[in-house]
Structure formats: structure tokens, C-alpha cells
Design an enzyme around this catalytic site. Structure first.
Site, PDB file in Angstrom:
ATOM      1  CB  ALA A  99      -1.219  -0.698  -0.454  1.00  0.00           C
ATOM      2  N   GLY A 128       3.805  -2.257  -1.641  1.00  0.00           N
ATOM      3  CA  GLY A 128       4.348  -2.373  -3.099  1.00  0.00           C
ATOM      4  C   GLY A 128       5.769  -1.378  -1.766  1.00  0.00           C
ATOM      5  CG  ASN A 281       3.965   5.051  -0.610  1.00  0.00           C
ATOM      6  OD1 ASN A 281       4.209   6.255  -1.189  1.00  0.00           O
ATOM      7  ND2 ASN A 281       2.728   4.526  -1.523  1.00  0.00           N
ATOM      8  CB  CYS A 283       2.034   6.024  -6.652  1.00  0.00           C
ATOM      9  SG  CYS A 283       1.685   4.272  -7.268  1.00  0.00           S
ATOM     10  CD  GLU A 285       0.293   6.558  -2.547  1.00  0.00           C
ATOM     11  OE1 GLU A 285       1.593   7.174  -3.646  1.00  0.00           O
ATOM     12  OE2 GLU A 285      -0.320   6.080  -2.377  1.00  0.00           O
ATOM     13  N   PRO A 431      -3.177   6.714  -4.653  1.00  0.00           N
ATOM     14  CG  PRO A 431      -1.858   5.767  -6.616  1.00  0.00           C
ATOM     15  CD  PRO A 431      -2.325   6.739  -5.113  1.00  0.00           C
TER      16      PRO A 431
HETATM   17  N1  UDP Z   1       0.778  -0.338  -5.412  1.00  0.00           N
HETATM   18  C1  UDP Z   1       1.937  -1.621  -5.798  1.00  0.00           C
HETATM   19  N2  UDP Z   1       1.295  -2.543  -6.777  1.00  0.00           N
HETATM   20  C2  UDP Z   1       0.887  -1.940  -7.571  1.00  0.00           C
HETATM   21  C3  UDP Z   1      -0.203  -0.641  -7.779  1.00  0.00           C
HETATM   22  C4  UDP Z   1      -0.040  -0.071  -6.108  1.00  0.00           C
HETATM   23  O1  UDP Z   1       2.825  -2.066  -5.046  1.00  0.00           O
HETATM   24  O2  UDP Z   1       0.853  -2.559  -8.581  1.00  0.00           O
HETATM   25  C5  UDP Z   1       1.002   0.030  -3.676  1.00  0.00           C
HETATM   26  C6  UDP Z   1       2.021   1.110  -3.636  1.00  0.00           C
HETATM   27  O3  UDP Z   1       2.249   1.770  -2.882  1.00  0.00           O
HETATM   28  C7  UDP Z   1       0.875   2.222  -4.543  1.00  0.00           C
HETATM   29  C8  UDP Z   1      -0.140   1.886  -3.691  1.00  0.00           C
HETATM   30  O4  UDP Z   1      -0.180   0.668  -4.070  1.00  0.00           O
HETATM   31  O5  UDP Z   1       1.013   3.620  -3.777  1.00  0.00           O
HETATM   32  C9  UDP Z   1      -1.743   2.762  -3.829  1.00  0.00           C
HETATM   33  O6  UDP Z   1      -1.624   2.368  -5.195  1.00  0.00           O
HETATM   34  P1  UDP Z   1      -3.553   2.936  -5.178  1.00  0.00           P
HETATM   35  O7  UDP Z   1      -4.424   2.938  -4.396  1.00  0.00           O
HETATM   36  O8  UDP Z   1      -3.715   2.941  -7.002  1.00  0.00           O
HETATM   37  O9  UDP Z   1      -4.026   1.497  -5.186  1.00  0.00           O
HETATM   38  P2  UDP Z   1      -4.779   0.352  -4.887  1.00  0.00           P
HETATM   39  O10 UDP Z   1      -5.571   0.276  -3.515  1.00  0.00           O
HETATM   40  O11 UDP Z   1      -6.402   1.134  -5.912  1.00  0.00           O
HETATM   41  O12 UDP Z   1      -5.293  -0.719  -5.747  1.00  0.00           O
END
Ligand code: UDP
Length: 583
Positions: A99, A128, A281, A283, A285, A431
Site C-alpha cells: 500500500a 499510495g 506514505n 496517510c 503512518e 487507517p
Molecule cells: N491508500 C491509497 N489510496 C486509497 C486508500 C489507501 O493509496 O484510496 C494507501 C495509502 O498509502 C494509505 C495506505 O494505503 O496510507 C493504507 O490505507 P488504509 O489502511 O485506509 O487502506 P486499506 O487497506 O484499508 O484499504
């Protein structure tokens, strides 16, 4: 080779209604006609098998199907889920499973447009990207090759933004970016105000990289140097207070920019010999070196509740989940295909993973501890210190089996007397925007936003959702009356509902009922035992003042946070979505 078919006796997972929609829309593999090629059992089996198959790399004489089954059970119990790209892409030709990425942006046309291209490739695969724009020369500086003048970091950020806009991630989610500028860059004022008037940077979260020298200059009300990134020579003096106040005012108005404490992040850099950390990244973290990527996964704390345990936590089960999750995440590194050879190289040197948590607010409801209480902070520290310690033990055990991460010898660990580890970092608190919907729990370490609310899912569909633990408490108190449920759905919170007993009102608090300082204390409690960083928003009421935000920034610094994001209710713009709603 054809994938191993799912065992006939594999139990189908229970899917909640929101998860059915989210998984169907974005996660199930689809054929050229847009029809799904798999159901939810197929999805989780595809992921389990792709990740379990990696064990063969280490000559581990394990039964791949048996390991895949363990991973399948782990995910479909919703006690642990890997980040979205792993769920979407494991076992598919795309195969990009992380991610989080950070890309360097060098001070030349070539390097800038390389970074734009690399970011587009990463967004396409569901990741991301974070960037520091601090190496770019200031606006109006000379451009040697043309005799013209430079347009500066903010103007180049618009190009990244536009590219992001045009690349819907893997046809599924919109790309997210983090843009960071050091506070001593000459264009810092323009950066702080860059999201003010235009939508040209809507695909960016922005953060100012603060240094300890800057924080000291704010305290002492001194000027500090603005530095030309090309030669490190000071070009001007600037009042630290003036910049700090501007930063606070913009955050008060719009939530942007956030702040990150670069010195602190670099003090926790496990491999300074491989470079300096300049960005996180999107968000916030996951701080990473340039060209590094990291895959995340989250344990659902709501499900480690045990009514029989003295403190309500099943520690043995938690330890079991941690061990299995660390193994899973380490396998993800090998299973993942990265969009650039240099990323593959960096990732495999450090083998960072980010195991974190979700469902913390739900667990607090279950153990009957208010989020804004010293007991909740104690529980947060006990949980996260346990997770960090067990994750490190699991990583050490993997190092014994598979060898330490290749950069271990040049890392900070040998000097600390720490034995070999398989992963340079093991813990991160994400998140969990989408994961928490799939698992049906509260997100990350955030308090609930509302006890009951109408979720707009798609095509005008609306689902009223009431927190199950709150609902059970209402039932037990004989208060599940339609009028009460309707009022909770309207208000979101029971803080001011006389008909609810005081004891329940105290426990079932929501984000807006909690004093901002408790948000920050909770972030700090988790940060204390997290290798990487903690995704957390400090929610403020609309009436919050700029002085309060200034106080929160100073306190975040004092409490050892790596950064902070505030959001004042009803303020101008929304953050770049990092939730299941995005895209
Ligand atoms: N992220 C992204 N686009 C999105 C959501 C998340 O690129 O629309 C990436 C970003 O680096 C973020 C990380 O995924 O910090 C983790 O986000 P999250 O935990 O909300 O993702 P999930 O695994 O729940 O989709």
C-alpha cells in the site's frame, strides 16, 4: 500453472452487507466482460494460496495447502487482514501487494518527470505514494541550462496531481499522495497555503517537515535560516513564530497542512546507512526511504475480547495471531511484484512490514472502558507493547529460519545488541479505511465517528448501521426502542441523551465527545510501541481556536508523536480520502 483448487471442505466466509458491496465492486477479480471470476471464498483462497506458496522459496518442507488454510482461516475469521492491494492483487498477473511507497524527486526535469511516471505506475497497481519536494530549487531560482527561472516545488506538485487524477488506481481506487516540504525550504510559505484557492492539489495530503531546530526557534521566538537546497547555503532569515502561526491558521481553516517531525522519524530510521527518511506514505503512518515500499496488515482487536479473561483480552490468542500475521506479511514481500527494479531491490534489503491494529474502539466498548480515560491509555500501551514485542520475536524466529534482512549488518540493531531480525520494522498503525469495513469493526485506533449512522454506499443506496456492542448494551438495558434508536442515528452520539443511563453514556463515547487532548494522548500511547508511525486524526469541534491547535502541535512534539493531523469539524476542505469511500 493452474492454482491449486480450494479444498472442498473450505468453509465459506460470512460477509457483512457493506463488505459484500465493497468486495463486489473492487476486490473480486473480474473477467473482460466485467463479470466476477471468483466469489468471496475464491478471493480469500486466492490470497491465502499466493502468500503461502512463497514458503517454497526457503525450502521449507511445509504443506502449502495446510499453510494456505491457516492464512485463509486467519483472514476469514476477520482477526487479521492484509492491506487492500494484497487482497486485490495477490495471485493475479499484476501482483503488486504493497500500500505504501516513497519516491525521491530530484532537482532536474528528468528526475521530476521520472517520479511522475513511477507514481502513475504505482497508483495503477493500487499503492499510495509519498514525496519530499524539498530537493527542488526555489521558485525564481536560475535554471542554468536555459537561462530562465525555476517554477518551484508547488508548481511541479500540480503535475503530479493531474497525473494522479488521470490514473484511477487499477481501475479501482483513486491514487493518494503525500507531499512534504521541509520548513527551511525558501518556498515554505507558498507550500503552506498551496491548497487555499485551487482544487489543483486535491489528490495530495500535505505536511510540513519540521525540525527540532525550528521548534526551538518557535519557543525562543527566534528567526531561522531558509536554505537553498542546491548548495545548503542560507538565503534568507525567517521568523519561526510567523511560519508556525501561518501553519496553525491554515490547519484551523482547512485541516491542511499536517506536520511531521523529521528528526524524530530519522532517529527511528533502522538503516541510516542506506539513506535519510524524507517522506511518509499518503496517510502518514509509514515513513520510508526513497524507493522503499511497505506492506501493511491489521489485527482486529474487537475479536480478541474474552469475557473470561480478567482484563477482557485473550493474550494467548493475540500472540498466535501476531505470529501468523508476521509470517504472512513477510511472505507478502516475496509474493509482491514491484513496478520498478530499484523498488524491488530496496524492499528486499530492509524487508519492512507494518503490522497494526483496528477495532480498538470496539474493544474498549466491550471491556467497558471509556476511550478518554487513563485506563484506556494503559490498555493501549499494554496491547501495543505486547504486539511490538511478539512481532519482533516472530521476526527473529523467521530470521533463524530464513536469514536476517540483508541490510541487518549495516542497521542500527547489532550495535544495540539486538539479535538478527527478518524485518527492519514490524509495526505500523494504518487507517484501515476499507479493511475495517470488510472486518466490520471500528477503524485503526480511532474512536467511533458515530454510534449509528446512515452509510451512503452507492447508487443512492443507504444502510443504517448501529454499532453492535452499543446495540447489545441498549438491549441489555431494555432501551432498544425505535424512538431511541432513531435519535441516536440522528445525533450519532448519546453524550446528551438523558434517556441513556450515565454509565453507558460514559463508555459509548464518539470522536466528537472526546476532548482533543485525549485523541493526542491515545496517538502517543500507541506511538510509544510502534516502529513506524500511527495514523490518527485529532478531531476538534468547530469552535476550537487557533491557540488550541498550536497547543496540540507543541504537545504532539513533547509526547513523542511523529506527526499530527488535526481536523476541525465543518472546516473548509476534506482530506484526501483514505477510506473505503475513496475512488
Ligand atoms: N491508500 C491509497 N489510496 C486509497 C486508500 C489507501 O493509496 O484510496 C494507501 C495509502 O498509502 C494509505 C495506505 O494505503 O496510507 C493504507 O490505507 P488504509 O489502511 O485506509 O487502506 P486499506 O487497506 O484499508 O484499504
Amino acid at each position: 500453472t493452474a492454482p491449486l483448487p480450494a479444498p472442498a471442505d473450505l468453509p465459506a466466509p460470512v460477509i457483512n452487507p457493506n463488505a459484500t458491496i465493497v468486495l463486489g465492486k473492487r476486490y473480486l477479480r473480474k473477467g473482460p466482460d466485467g463479470r466476477p471470476l471468483e466469489d468471496e471464498t475464491g478471493l480469500f483462497w486466492r490470497v491465502a494460496l499466493a502468500i503461502a506458496s512463497q514458503e517454497a522459496n526457503y525450502g521449507e518442507e511445509r504443506d502449502v495447502t495446510a499453510t494456505a488454510r491457516q492464512f485463509y482461516d486467519l483472514m476469514t475469521s476477520y482477526k487479521f487482514l492484509p492491506n487492500s492491494p494484497t487482497l486485490m492483487n495477490a495471485g493475479t498477473p499484476l501482483g503488486q501487494l504493497a500500500a505504501c511507497f516513497v519516491l525521491p524527486v530530484g532537482d532536474s526535469m528528468e528526475e521530476i518527470f521520472d517520479a511522475v511516471k513511477f507514481a502513475a505506475l504505482i497508483h495503477k497497481s493500487g499503492g499510495g505514494t509519498g514525496f519530499s519536494f524539498s530537493r527542488l530549487r526555489a521558485k525564481h531560482s536560475r535554471v542554468g541550462s536555459t537561462g530562465g527561472v525555476a517554477s518551484g516545488p508547488v508548481s511541479f506538485m500540480r503535475i503530479f496531481n493531474t497525473a494522479t487524477e488521470q490514473v484511477k488506481q487499477g481501475g479501482t481506487r483513486r491514487g493518494a499522495n503525500m507531499g512534504i516540504l521541509r520548513v527551511d525550504h525558501p518556498d515554505i510559505k507558498e507550500f503552506i497555503t498551496c491548497k487555499e484557492h485551487e482544487h489543483a492539489l486535491d489528490n495530495f495530503n500535505i505536511s510540513v517537515g519540521l525540525t527540532e531546530a525550528f521548534m526551538q526557534a518557535v519557543d525562543a521566538n527566534r528567526d531561522y535560516d531558509l536554505i537553498d537546497p542546491r548548495d545548503g547555503i542560507a538565503t534568507a532569515r525567517q521568523s519561526a513564530r510567523e511560519i508556525f502561526e501561518l501553519l496553525v491558521r491554515k490547519a484551523w481553516e482547512s485541516g491542511d497542512p499536517g506536520i511531521v517531525f523529521l528528526d524524530r522519524i530519522n532517529r527511528d530510521n533502522p538503516t541510516p546507512a542506506l539513506g535519510e527518511i524524507e517522506s511518509t506514505n499518503p496517510c502518514g503512518e509509514q515513513p520510508l526511504l526513497p524507493y522503499e515500499a511497505c506492506n501493511l496488515g491489521s489485527i482486529n482487536l474487537a475479536l480478541i475480547f474474552s469475557p473470561a479473561a480478567p482484563d477482557g483480552v485473550d493474550w494467548e490468542e493475540l500472540a498466535r495471531i501476531i505470529r501468523l500475521s508476521v509470517r504472512f506479511l513477510d511472505n507478502v514481500i516475496d509474493a509482491s511484484q514491484y513496478p520498478l527494479p530499484i523498488i524491488t531491490e530496496m524492499v528486499r534489503k530492509n524487508r519492512k512490514i507494518g503490522l497494526g491494529v483496528m477495532g480498538f474502539a470496539d474493544l474498549l466498548y466491550r471491556v467497558r472502558v471509556p476511550y478518554d480515560s487513563p485506563e484506556a491509555l494503559v490498555l493501549a500501551e499494554r496491547l501495543m507493547s505486547f504486539i511490538q514485542a511478539e512481532a519482533q520475536k516472530a521476526s527473529a524466529a523467521l530470521a533463524a529460519e530464513r536469514g536476517p534482512f540483508p541490510a541487518f549488518d549495516v542497521s542500527v540493531f547489532p550495535a544495540k545488541g539486538q539479535g538478527p531480525l527478518r524485518n527492519a520494522t514490524t509495526t505500523t498503525i494504518a487507517p484501515t479505511g476499507t479493511l475495517s469495513i470488510i472486518a466490520g469493526c471500528s477503524s485503526g485506533v480511532e474512536p467511533l465517528f458515530a454510534l449509528s449512522f446512515a452509510r451512503h454506499v452507492m447508487d443512492g443506496e443507504k444502510l443504517v448501521e448501529t454499532n453492535p456492542y452499543f446495540r447489545a448494551a441498549l438491549d441489555a438495558a431494555g432501551l432498544s426502542r425505535p424512538d431511541i434508536i432513531a435519535e441516536v442515528a440522528r445525533k450519532g452520539s448519546v453524550a446528551h441523551m438523558e434517556e441513556i443511563p450515565e454509565a453507558l453514556r460514559r463508555i459509548f463515547v464518539t470522536a466528537m465527545d472526546i476532548e482533543p487532548v485525549w485523541h493526542l494522548r491515545m496517538q502517543a500511547a500507541f506511538q510509544k510501541y510502534t516502529d513506524n508511525a500511527v495514523s490518527k486524526t485529532v478531531n476538534l469541534p468547530n469552535t476550537a481556536t487557533k491557540e488550541e491547535i498550536a497547543g496540540i502541535y507543541r504537545m504532539a512534539f513533547e509526547l513523542g508523536c511523529k506527526g499530527v493531523t488535526v481536523y476541525r469539524d465543518g472546516c473548509k476542505t476534506a482530506q484526501v480520502l483514505c477510506t473505503g469511500e475513496a475512488g
